[in-house]
Every structure is written in structure tokens, then in C-alpha cells.
Design a protein around this motif. Structure first.
Motif, PDB file in Angstrom:
ATOM      1  N   GLU A  22       0.836  -1.186   0.000  1.00  0.00           N
ATOM      2  CA  GLU A  22       0.000   0.000   0.000  1.00  0.00           C
ATOM      3  C   GLU A  22       0.884   1.254   0.000  1.00  0.00           C
ATOM      4  O   GLU A  22       0.668   2.189  -0.765  1.00  0.00           O
ATOM      5  CB  GLU A  22      -0.907  -0.030   1.253  1.00  0.00           C
ATOM      6  CG  GLU A  22      -2.105   0.887   1.163  1.00  0.00           C
ATOM      7  CD  GLU A  22      -2.895   0.676  -0.127  1.00  0.00           C
ATOM      8  OE1 GLU A  22      -3.183   1.685  -0.776  1.00  0.00           O
ATOM      9  OE2 GLU A  22      -3.186  -0.478  -0.489  1.00  0.00           O
ATOM     10  N   LYS A  23       1.888   1.209   0.877  1.00  0.00           N
ATOM     11  CA  LYS A  23       2.787   2.370   0.986  1.00  0.00           C
ATOM     12  C   LYS A  23       3.512   2.597  -0.338  1.00  0.00           C
ATOM     13  O   LYS A  23       3.611   3.691  -0.829  1.00  0.00           O
ATOM     14  CB  LYS A  23       3.820   2.122   2.087  1.00  0.00           C
ATOM     15  CG  LYS A  23       3.334   2.614   3.436  1.00  0.00           C
ATOM     16  CD  LYS A  23       4.462   2.541   4.462  1.00  0.00           C
ATOM     17  CE  LYS A  23       3.907   2.194   5.820  1.00  0.00           C
ATOM     18  NZ  LYS A  23       4.631   1.093   6.452  1.00  0.00           N
ATOM     19  N   ARG A  24       4.004   1.504  -0.899  1.00  0.00           N
ATOM     20  CA  ARG A  24       4.762   1.655  -2.139  1.00  0.00           C
ATOM     21  C   ARG A  24       3.864   2.177  -3.255  1.00  0.00           C
ATOM     22  O   ARG A  24       4.273   2.946  -4.079  1.00  0.00           O
ATOM     23  CB  ARG A  24       5.373   0.316  -2.560  1.00  0.00           C
ATOM     24  CG  ARG A  24       6.832   0.216  -2.156  1.00  0.00           C
ATOM     25  CD  ARG A  24       7.434  -1.070  -2.605  1.00  0.00           C
ATOM     26  NE  ARG A  24       7.151  -2.123  -1.665  1.00  0.00           N
ATOM     27  CZ  ARG A  24       7.104  -3.406  -1.973  1.00  0.00           C
ATOM     28  NH1 ARG A  24       7.314  -3.803  -3.201  1.00  0.00           N
ATOM     29  NH2 ARG A  24       6.857  -4.311  -1.055  1.00  0.00           N
ATOM     30  N   ARG A  25       2.618   1.744  -3.222  1.00  0.00           N
ATOM     31  CA  ARG A  25       1.693   2.204  -4.233  1.00  0.00           C
ATOM     32  C   ARG A  25       1.501   3.714  -4.092  1.00  0.00           C
ATOM     33  O   ARG A  25       1.341   4.433  -5.049  1.00  0.00           O
ATOM     34  CB  ARG A  25       0.351   1.482  -4.073  1.00  0.00           C
ATOM     35  CG  ARG A  25      -0.389   1.327  -5.380  1.00  0.00           C
ATOM     36  CD  ARG A  25      -1.586   0.425  -5.226  1.00  0.00           C
ATOM     37  NE  ARG A  25      -1.224  -0.980  -5.186  1.00  0.00           N
ATOM     38  CZ  ARG A  25      -1.795  -1.879  -4.374  1.00  0.00           C
ATOM     39  NH1 ARG A  25      -2.736  -1.515  -3.524  1.00  0.00           N
ATOM     40  NH2 ARG A  25      -1.438  -3.132  -4.406  1.00  0.00           N
ATOM     41  N   MET A  26       1.519   4.180  -2.833  1.00  0.00           N
ATOM     42  CA  MET A  26       1.294   5.593  -2.595  1.00  0.00           C
ATOM     43  C   MET A  26       2.455   6.438  -3.099  1.00  0.00           C
ATOM     44  O   MET A  26       2.252   7.509  -3.623  1.00  0.00           O
ATOM     45  CB  MET A  26       1.031   5.843  -1.117  1.00  0.00           C
ATOM     46  CG  MET A  26      -0.440   5.650  -0.824  1.00  0.00           C
ATOM     47  SD  MET A  26      -0.927   5.366   0.881  1.00  0.00           S
ATOM     48  CE  MET A  26       0.279   6.110   1.864  1.00  0.00           C
ATOM     49  N   ASP A  27       3.666   5.964  -2.957  1.00  0.00           N
ATOM     50  CA  ASP A  27       4.785   6.720  -3.507  1.00  0.00           C
ATOM     51  C   ASP A  27       5.794   5.767  -4.124  1.00  0.00           C
ATOM     52  O   ASP A  27       6.877   5.549  -3.608  1.00  0.00           O
ATOM     53  CB  ASP A  27       5.446   7.585  -2.442  1.00  0.00           C
ATOM     54  CG  ASP A  27       6.348   8.622  -3.103  1.00  0.00           C
ATOM     55  OD1 ASP A  27       6.416   8.629  -4.358  1.00  0.00           O
ATOM     56  OD2 ASP A  27       6.983   9.407  -2.390  1.00  0.00           O
ATOM     57  N   ILE A  28       5.407   5.279  -5.260  1.00  0.00           N
ATOM     58  CA  ILE A  28       6.230   4.272  -5.927  1.00  0.00           C
ATOM     59  C   ILE A  28       7.551   4.866  -6.392  1.00  0.00           C
ATOM     60  O   ILE A  28       8.506   4.165  -6.693  1.00  0.00           O
ATOM     61  CB  ILE A  28       5.432   3.644  -7.091  1.00  0.00           C
ATOM     62  CG1 ILE A  28       6.015   2.281  -7.451  1.00  0.00           C
ATOM     63  CG2 ILE A  28       5.395   4.547  -8.303  1.00  0.00           C
ATOM     64  CD1 ILE A  28       4.996   1.279  -7.835  1.00  0.00           C
ATOM     65  N   ARG A  29       7.595   6.196  -6.412  1.00  0.00           N
ATOM     66  CA  ARG A  29       8.813   6.857  -6.893  1.00  0.00           C
ATOM     67  C   ARG A  29      10.004   6.626  -5.978  1.00  0.00           C
ATOM     68  O   ARG A  29      11.142   6.845  -6.392  1.00  0.00           O
ATOM     69  CB  ARG A  29       8.570   8.355  -7.067  1.00  0.00           C
ATOM     70  CG  ARG A  29       7.651   8.645  -8.257  1.00  0.00           C
ATOM     71  CD  ARG A  29       7.342  10.103  -8.332  1.00  0.00           C
ATOM     72  NE  ARG A  29       6.797  10.568  -7.053  1.00  0.00           N
ATOM     73  CZ  ARG A  29       6.657  11.834  -6.712  1.00  0.00           C
ATOM     74  NH1 ARG A  29       7.019  12.773  -7.542  1.00  0.00           N
ATOM     75  NH2 ARG A  29       6.157  12.171  -5.546  1.00  0.00           N
ATOM     76  N   VAL A  30       9.731   6.193  -4.721  1.00  0.00           N
ATOM     77  CA  VAL A  30      10.884   5.910  -3.846  1.00  0.00           C
ATOM     78  C   VAL A  30      11.747   4.804  -4.439  1.00  0.00           C
ATOM     79  O   VAL A  30      12.908   4.650  -4.097  1.00  0.00           O
ATOM     80  CB  VAL A  30      10.458   5.513  -2.402  1.00  0.00           C
ATOM     81  CG1 VAL A  30       9.690   6.643  -1.749  1.00  0.00           C
ATOM     82  CG2 VAL A  30       9.659   4.225  -2.391  1.00  0.00           C
ATOM     83  N   LEU A  31      11.159   4.027  -5.345  1.00  0.00           N
ATOM     84  CA  LEU A  31      11.907   2.921  -5.948  1.00  0.00           C
ATOM     85  C   LEU A  31      12.783   3.375  -7.114  1.00  0.00           C
ATOM     86  O   LEU A  31      13.652   2.655  -7.572  1.00  0.00           O
ATOM     87  CB  LEU A  31      10.923   1.864  -6.483  1.00  0.00           C
ATOM     88  CG  LEU A  31       9.989   1.242  -5.457  1.00  0.00           C
ATOM     89  CD1 LEU A  31       8.975   0.359  -6.153  1.00  0.00           C
ATOM     90  CD2 LEU A  31      10.782   0.442  -4.444  1.00  0.00           C
ATOM     91  N   ILE A  32      12.498   4.561  -7.619  1.00  0.00           N
ATOM     92  CA  ILE A  32      13.157   4.999  -8.855  1.00  0.00           C
ATOM     93  C   ILE A  32      14.438   5.764  -8.527  1.00  0.00           C
ATOM     94  O   ILE A  32      14.475   6.565  -7.597  1.00  0.00           O
ATOM     95  CB  ILE A  32      12.201   5.912  -9.671  1.00  0.00           C
ATOM     96  CG1 ILE A  32      10.849   5.211  -9.909  1.00  0.00           C
ATOM     97  CG2 ILE A  32      12.836   6.339 -10.989  1.00  0.00           C
ATOM     98  CD1 ILE A  32      10.901   3.948 -10.711  1.00  0.00           C
ATOM     99  N   ARG A  33      15.491   5.520  -9.322  1.00  0.00           N
ATOM    100  CA  ARG A  33      16.778   6.166  -9.081  1.00  0.00           C
ATOM    101  C   ARG A  33      16.683   7.679  -9.283  1.00  0.00           C
ATOM    102  O   ARG A  33      15.947   8.155 -10.145  1.00  0.00           O
ATOM    103  CB  ARG A  33      17.858   5.584  -9.993  1.00  0.00           C
ATOM    104  CG  ARG A  33      18.153   4.114  -9.733  1.00  0.00           C
ATOM    105  CD  ARG A  33      19.575   3.752 -10.177  1.00  0.00           C
ATOM    106  NE  ARG A  33      19.956   4.530 -11.343  1.00  0.00           N
ATOM    107  CZ  ARG A  33      19.775   4.117 -12.598  1.00  0.00           C
ATOM    108  NH1 ARG A  33      19.241   2.954 -12.852  1.00  0.00           N
ATOM    109  NH2 ARG A  33      20.151   4.874 -13.598  1.00  0.00           N
ATOM    110  N   ASP A  34      17.483   8.420  -8.507  1.00  0.00           N
ATOM    111  CA  ASP A  34      17.448   9.886  -8.560  1.00  0.00           C
ATOM    112  C   ASP A  34      17.704  10.425  -9.969  1.00  0.00           C
ATOM    113  O   ASP A  34      17.097  11.403 -10.385  1.00  0.00           O
ATOM    114  CB  ASP A  34      18.496  10.472  -7.601  1.00  0.00           C
ATOM    115  CG  ASP A  34      18.110  10.219  -6.151  1.00  0.00           C
ATOM    116  OD1 ASP A  34      16.919   9.901  -5.908  1.00  0.00           O
ATOM    117  OD2 ASP A  34      18.988  10.320  -5.278  1.00  0.00           O
ATOM    118  N   GLU A  35      18.631   9.770 -10.694  1.00  0.00           N
ATOM    119  CA  GLU A  35      18.982  10.259 -12.040  1.00  0.00           C
ATOM    120  C   GLU A  35      17.769  10.195 -12.970  1.00  0.00           C
ATOM    121  O   GLU A  35      17.612  11.009 -13.872  1.00  0.00           O
ATOM    122  CB  GLU A  35      20.089   9.403 -12.681  1.00  0.00           C
ATOM    123  CG  GLU A  35      21.368   9.291 -11.895  1.00  0.00           C
ATOM    124  CD  GLU A  35      21.317   8.183 -10.854  1.00  0.00           C
ATOM    125  OE1 GLU A  35      20.280   7.481 -10.758  1.00  0.00           O
ATOM    126  OE2 GLU A  35      22.306   8.022 -10.118  1.00  0.00           O
TER     127      GLU A  35
END
Ligand SMILES: *Cc1c(COP(=O)(O)O)cnc(C)c1O
Length: 379
Positions: A22-35
Motif C-alpha cells: 500500500e505504501k509503495r503504491r502511494m509513492d512508488i517513486r521511492v523505488l526509482i533512481r534519482d537520475e
């Protein structure tokens, strides 16, 4: 565990997993690299304009008798079968045409894919990719996506390579990969040959000479391939008339090609693209004739632009003309668009201020562009 229910542990574990999802769905961008987060997606202008002079395409269609033969060939492809993995037939044919070994050629889904393969292959932690700027946008995008650092070295006042600045940088941070588009996009000029030669000699990393516009410059590093173990050449069929078919070519040393083939997806060239590349080789003369015609149109367009006060075309070795103007380029660009003519606007503060790029079109398209430009600038 009983057959009726789950154990408490299992229940808690499951809840935890669901909460986590649920959390990841809310901010899935935490998984994406900064670049990746920091980038904007490559913007392609979709505005439909009757006169499209923004993407360096060949304005001419395939001549009629060839068109039918091409269609027949495509129609005979068994679409239920996978294409040849690694395009070995085409690799053989292009290797022969280039006068290199079959172990020196890779076909790609446009040279864009080959740029991506190169970046992926060298992307050790901290690996650096050097590019002169301004240049073709995909070098930086692919390097960042692969996790490489990008060293951007500005071109000199003539839009040629700043050899001193590049050599200084290489002394402290040798790049794994350097991209040199010659002719360069968007500036339109070939870099001085001696400067590229010096880079090939002094840089320990791979040096890519991107000859996307070879058909309009006639200049190539292919003959010196054997002299430099770090030289890679890129070619494409996009600018010479087959942009839709996505056919790029890489020519490099066998040891490197061997490794790059491990990064390449097995079926990177679909069967229609492979057929189109074969068709190109069968009928190359027809395509080269069109390139010759485009070169003639380029000369006419250049002279016409030069004759307009306040318009400053730069030396043009490709199928487009990069030009500065003494007017607000944003206004010129949007007023051209209002008149149905799409070009590419590079107006940014600094060395690119009021610079634009126009692709060489048919004689009629070029005339319409010149008339529109004159009308806009006289207001
Ligand atoms: C257009 C262009 C390419 C891309 O070619 P594709 O084969 O269509 O991917 C590569 N390099 C330069 C410098 C270009 O301008």
C-alpha cells in the motif's frame, strides 16, 4: 498450520506485506533512481504542421516502383515466427559493404538503441561519459539512465571541439565513453578531423564517432577503424529515408562487439525492420540519389537564408541548417508554426541564444519556409 485457517504469524506477515505494498503504491517513486526522477521524458513535438522541418527526416518518399516491391516483400514475412536473432544475414551484408569483419557489426533498433547498449555496457559505479555540448540529447539521457556520470564540455566559439578543455578533463577523470557526433546535431558542422584523431589517440576509453549524417557530409572514420582499438562508428538509415523502420548500425573492434552483443536483446530488430534494411542494401542507389538531391537543396536553402538580413546560417554538413538570428527566436518559431511550418527551436540563454534548426525539405517546402521567414522578419 491447520487446514481451516492461517497461523497468527502468517496473518501478521500478510498484513505487513499488504501495508508495505500500500505504501509503495502511494509513492512508488521511492523505488526509482534519482537520475531518472530528475529527468524529463524526451519531448517530441506532436503539433501537426503541413510542413515538417523539425526532425531531420528525408522529405522524399520511396520512389513509386520501389514502394510496391517493398510492400510485397513486407507482405511475405511470416509474422508468426520470431525474426533472426542478432540479424546475422544483415550483419554479413553490412560488414561487406563497410569492408570490416562480421564480428565488428551490430544492428540496432535505431542508433538510439546502440547508444543505450554502449552506456549500459560501461556503466560501472562512477563510470563517466563525456559529451561536448550542445549535442544530440540521447547521449546524456542514456548515460544517466544507465547510472553513468556525464561530463559536459562546451564546444568552442565555432561549435568545434574544445580540445584543451576535453584533454584537461580526461587527465583528471578519464571517461569510459565519449560521444562525438560529426556532423554534430544540432550545430550541423563536422568537427575538425585532427581534433577527433587527437581524442582517439589520447583518450583511454571508447570514442564513438556518430556518423548519423554521413550521407550528407560524405566524411567518415571508417577507413581508420583498424588503426584505433577504441574507435566505434555509428550509422543510421533514419536520415537517409527509413526513419520509421528504426535501423541503426554500430561498427567497432571485435572484442567490444562481442561484449555489446551480451547487452543487446536477442530480437532487438523486428522482422519488418530487418526486411527494410535488406531492401535498403538492394536499392541503395535510389536512396543515395535522394541524399544527393537533398544536398543540392541544402545549398539553395543556405544561400536564401544568408540573403535575409539578420539571419545567420552556420556551416552545414548535414541535412539541416543551424542558424542564429537577430530577432527573438521564440517569436519567429511560433509565427512559423502559425503558418504551418514546424522547425526546431534551441533558443536558450548563452551560446544558443536565438538559435534554431531547420531540416532541408523539398524545394517547395524550402521556398515556403523562406517566404514565411521573410514575412515574419519584415514585421
Ligand atoms: C537522429 C540522430 C540519431 C538517431 O538515429 P536513429 O537511428 O533514428 O535512432 C543518432 N545520432 C544523431 C547525432 C542523430 O542526430
Amino acid at each position: 498450520m491447520t487446514r481451516r485457517g492461517r497461523t497468527d504469524d502468517e496473518e501478521t506477515g500478510r498484513q505487513g506485506l499488504e501495508e508495505g505494498m500500500e505504501k509503495r503504491r502511494m509513492d512508488i517513486r521511492v523505488l526509482i533512481r534519482d537520475e531518472v526522477l530528475a529527468q524529463k521524458a524526451y519531448a517530441v513535438e506532436h503539433t501537426a504542421c503541413p510542413i515538417k522541418l523539425d526532425a531531420n527526416e528525408n522529405p522524399l518518399a520511396i520512389p513509386e516502383p520501389l514502394r510496391e516491391r517493398f510492400a510485397a516483400r513486407l507482405a511475405s514475412i511470416p509474422l508468426n515466427r520470431y525474426p533472426e536473432a542478432g540479424s546475422p544475414t544483415l550483419v554479413g551484408r553490412f560488414a561487406k559493404a563497410f569492408g570490416v569483419g562480421e564480428d565488428q557489426v551490430i544492428l540496432g533498433n535505431g542508433s538510439d538503441e546502440l547508444i543505450q547498449i554502449l552506456c549500459t555496457a560501461v556503466a560501472r559505479p562512477g563510470a563517466e561519459v563525456m559529451i561536448p555540448v550542445p549535442t544530440f540529447a540521447m547521449y546524456r539521457i542514456s548515460a544517466l539512465n544507465a547510472g553513468c556520470r556525464v561530463a559536459m564540455v562546451p564546444l568552442d566559439g565555432e561549435f568545434d571541439l574544445d580540445l584543451a578543455a576535453m584533454l584537461t578533463r580526461v587527465a583528471s577523470n578519464p571517461p569510459a565513453l565519449t560521444y562525438l557526433a560529426s556532423p554534430n546535431n544540432p550545430t550541423g558542422n563536422c568537427f575538425r578531423r585532427e581534433r577527433i584523431e587527437t581524442i582517439l589517440e589520447k583518450f583511454p576509453g571508447i570514442v564513438v564517432v556518430d556518423e548519423a549524417y554521413f550521407h550528407f557530409s560524405g566524411r567518415t572514420f571508417l577507413p581508420v577503424m583498424g588503426r584505433h582499438r577504441n574507435l566505434v562508428i555509428l550509422r543510421t538509415l533514419s536520415k537517409v529515408g527509413l526513419a520509421a523502420m528504426r535501423i541503426g548500425l554500430l561498427i567497432g573492434p571485435p572484442e567490444l562487439v562481442h561484449e555489446l552483443n551480451k547487452v543487446r536483446l536477442p530480437y532487438n530488430m523486428n522482422a519488418l525492420s530487418q526486411a527494410a534494411a535488406g531492401f535498403y542494401l538492394d536499392h541503395e542507389d535510389a536512396f543515395l540519389k535522394q541524399a544527393e538531391e537533398i544536398r543540392r537543396r541544402r545549398g539553395e536553402l543556405f544561400s536564401a537564408m544568408e540573403a535575409i538580413p539578420g539571419v545567420h546560417p552556420r556551416p552545414a554538413d548535414a541535412n539541416f541548417i543551424f542558424f542564429g538570428c537577430d530577432f527573438d527566436a521564440d517569436r519567429v518559431y511560433s509565427q512559423l508554426m502559425e503558418r504551418g511550418i514546424l522547425i526546431k527551436n534551441f533558443n536558450t540563454p548563452g551560446t544558443m541564444k536565438n538559435f534554431m534548426r531547420v531540416t532541408v525539405g523539398t524545394r517547395e517546402e524550402n521556398n515556403r519556409f523562406i517566404e514565411a521567414l521573410q514575412a515574419i522578419l519584415s514585421k
